[in-house]
Design an enzyme around this catalytic site. Structure first.
Site, PDB file in Angstrom:
ATOM      1  N   PRO A 169       0.830  -1.205   0.000  1.00  0.00           N
ATOM      2  CA  PRO A 169       0.000   0.000   0.000  1.00  0.00           C
ATOM      3  C   PRO A 169       0.860   1.250   0.000  1.00  0.00           C
ATOM      4  CG  PRO A 169      -0.726  -1.558   1.682  1.00  0.00           C
ATOM      5  CD  PRO A 169       0.586  -2.060   1.181  1.00  0.00           C
ATOM      6  N   LYS A 170       0.356   2.310  -0.629  1.00  0.00           N
ATOM      7  CA  LYS A 170       1.038   3.607  -0.593  1.00  0.00           C
ATOM      8  C   LYS A 170       0.429   4.417   0.540  1.00  0.00           C
ATOM      9  CE  LYS A 170       2.528   7.545  -3.345  1.00  0.00           C
ATOM     10  NZ  LYS A 170       2.310   8.499  -2.244  1.00  0.00           N
ATOM     11  N   TRP A 171       1.181   4.586   1.615  1.00  0.00           N
ATOM     12  CA  TRP A 171       0.690   5.249   2.809  1.00  0.00           C
ATOM     13  C   TRP A 171       0.728   6.760   2.638  1.00  0.00           C
ATOM     14  CZ3 TRP A 171      -1.536   2.238   6.375  1.00  0.00           C
ATOM     15  CH2 TRP A 171      -1.248   0.873   6.315  1.00  0.00           C
ATOM     16  N   ASP A 186      -3.140   5.980  -0.411  1.00  0.00           N
ATOM     17  CA  ASP A 186      -2.862   6.777  -1.603  1.00  0.00           C
ATOM     18  C   ASP A 186      -2.798   5.991  -2.899  1.00  0.00           C
ATOM     19  OD1 ASP A 186      -2.715   9.450  -1.837  1.00  0.00           O
ATOM     20  OD2 ASP A 186      -0.596   9.648  -1.394  1.00  0.00           O
TER      21      ASP A 186
END
Length: 363
Positions: free
Chosen positions: A28-30, A175
């Site tokens: 995941p894009k944090w 994100d």
């Protein structure tokens, strides 16, 4: 502090691609503050993307690092603030404050978490020259016993899972997805990873503009356009701005927007924001910048009669999370038709389902 990799270090970066590439490691894009942790015993430093220390703003994480991480290590990750509704970037921004008393208060009121996703050094070993698959395995082993607020990001090599994450995890205010080559080394300040982010369009009301910082009376230039969407009750909500114009286009906009300037006695839906009291605790177009108290964020109100289409990534509350981008004028649309109903609503998703324990402490 004496480590195999010493601060400051610029973090490894990602370049945007339109689709998720095959044959990589996905995570995941944090949506938080990118940060590198340097720990040598009790000495702890949090680096940032601009290589300036952020240690003083997150005292609760300094203590967590001392309690939960190996005695000597360098990690790459993201500082986030988690709530029951997902990640709260605005609360995270509030954590960067010059006053020690406020930093201490916010560390208790809106405590941060650290999501680790790469390993640069462990004990006396420099891992930056090793492939990501090896760095990830060593990171997972090093954090096997770590407890909140230190977390290890989930990863997968299954493209189908990554595609599902891209859709589902937006509901927790994440994100997008990051793709990392399994054989890639850690390369500071190089765009060798890939990021896939959500991009959508919306038709918005033009309600004002700000002058560009280089604008002069002799050579006026428009800096950004202020956008609005209508609520069901007829209120025009400020949702963000459009910028990133060329100098030529900024000059053209001055003349193009002139017919929309308010005349004598004209009302504006945001006219009450001229009052200083209206800005207390709110994000309004004429407010003072949180990052620079001397920065002028005043705006020129326009009659809300034109519609423009913009590209945006995702919403945070009632606003666009990032700067929107101009697509085209929509003179075929009426301002009243620009409502929140047009926006795509992502599925809700609990942070605790992504990283166990991340959202549990929200309060």
């Amino acid at each position: 502090m004496k480590l195999p990799v010493m601060p400051p270090v610029a973090p490894m970066l990602a370049k945007s691609v339109p689709t998720i590439p095959p044959g990589a490691s996905y995570e995941p894009k944090w949506d938080g503050f990118r940060s590198l942790i340097f720990r040598d015993g009790d000495d702890v430093e949090f680096g940032s993307r601009n290589e300036k220390p952020m240690t003083r703003y997150f005292p609760e994480l300094v203590e967590a690092v001392r309690a939960e991480l190996p005695p000597r290590c360098v990690l790459d990750g993201e500082i986030v603030v988690a709530t029951d509704a997902g990640l709260d970037f605005e609360a995270l921004q509030q954590r960067v404050h010059p006053a020690v008393s406020r930093v201490t208060m916010l560390s208790e009121k809106t405590p941060a978490s650290f999501i680790a996703f790469d390993l640069l050094a462990l004990d006396d070993e420099d891992y930056t020259g090793r492939p990501f698959a090896e760095r990830r395995a060593a990171l997972a082993n090093a954090l096997a016993g770590a407890r909140a607020p230190i977390h290890l990001t989930p990863t997968t090599t299954d493209l189908a899972v990554a595609e599902r994450w891209f859709v589902e995890l937006e509901g927790a205010h994440l994100d997008g997805v990051i793709a990392k080559p399994l054989d890639g080394t850690y390369q500071p300040d190089k765009r060798v990873m890939f990021k896939i982010k959500h991009v959508r369009t919306a038709d918005c009301v033009l309600a004002g503009f700000r002058w560009h910082k280089t604008s002069t009376e002799a050579a006026p230039l428009v800096g950004s356009l202020l956008l609005g969407l209508y609520h069901d009750d007829g209120r025009l909500q400020h949702v963000g701005v459009v910028g990133a114009f060329t100098a030529k286009r900024r000059a053209e906009l001055v003349e193009e927007l002139a017919p929309l300037l308010l005349g004598e006695g004209d009302d504006h839906p945001w006219q009450e924001w001229a009052s200083a009291e209206a800005h207390q605790g709110q994000r309004l177009p004429g407010n003072v910048s949180r990052w620079n108290a001397t920065k002028d964020l005043s705006f020129v109100p326009l009659r809300p009669e034109r519609v423009l289409e913009v590209k945006y990534e995702h919403m945070e509350g009632t606003r666009f999370r990032h700067l929107a981008h101009f697509v085209r004028w929509r003179d075929d649309r009426t301002p009243e038709s620009c409502t929140y109903e047009q926006l795509e609503q992502p599925l809700t998703y609990a942070l605790d389902d992504i990283v166990p324990g991340l959202g549990a402490k929200a309060g």
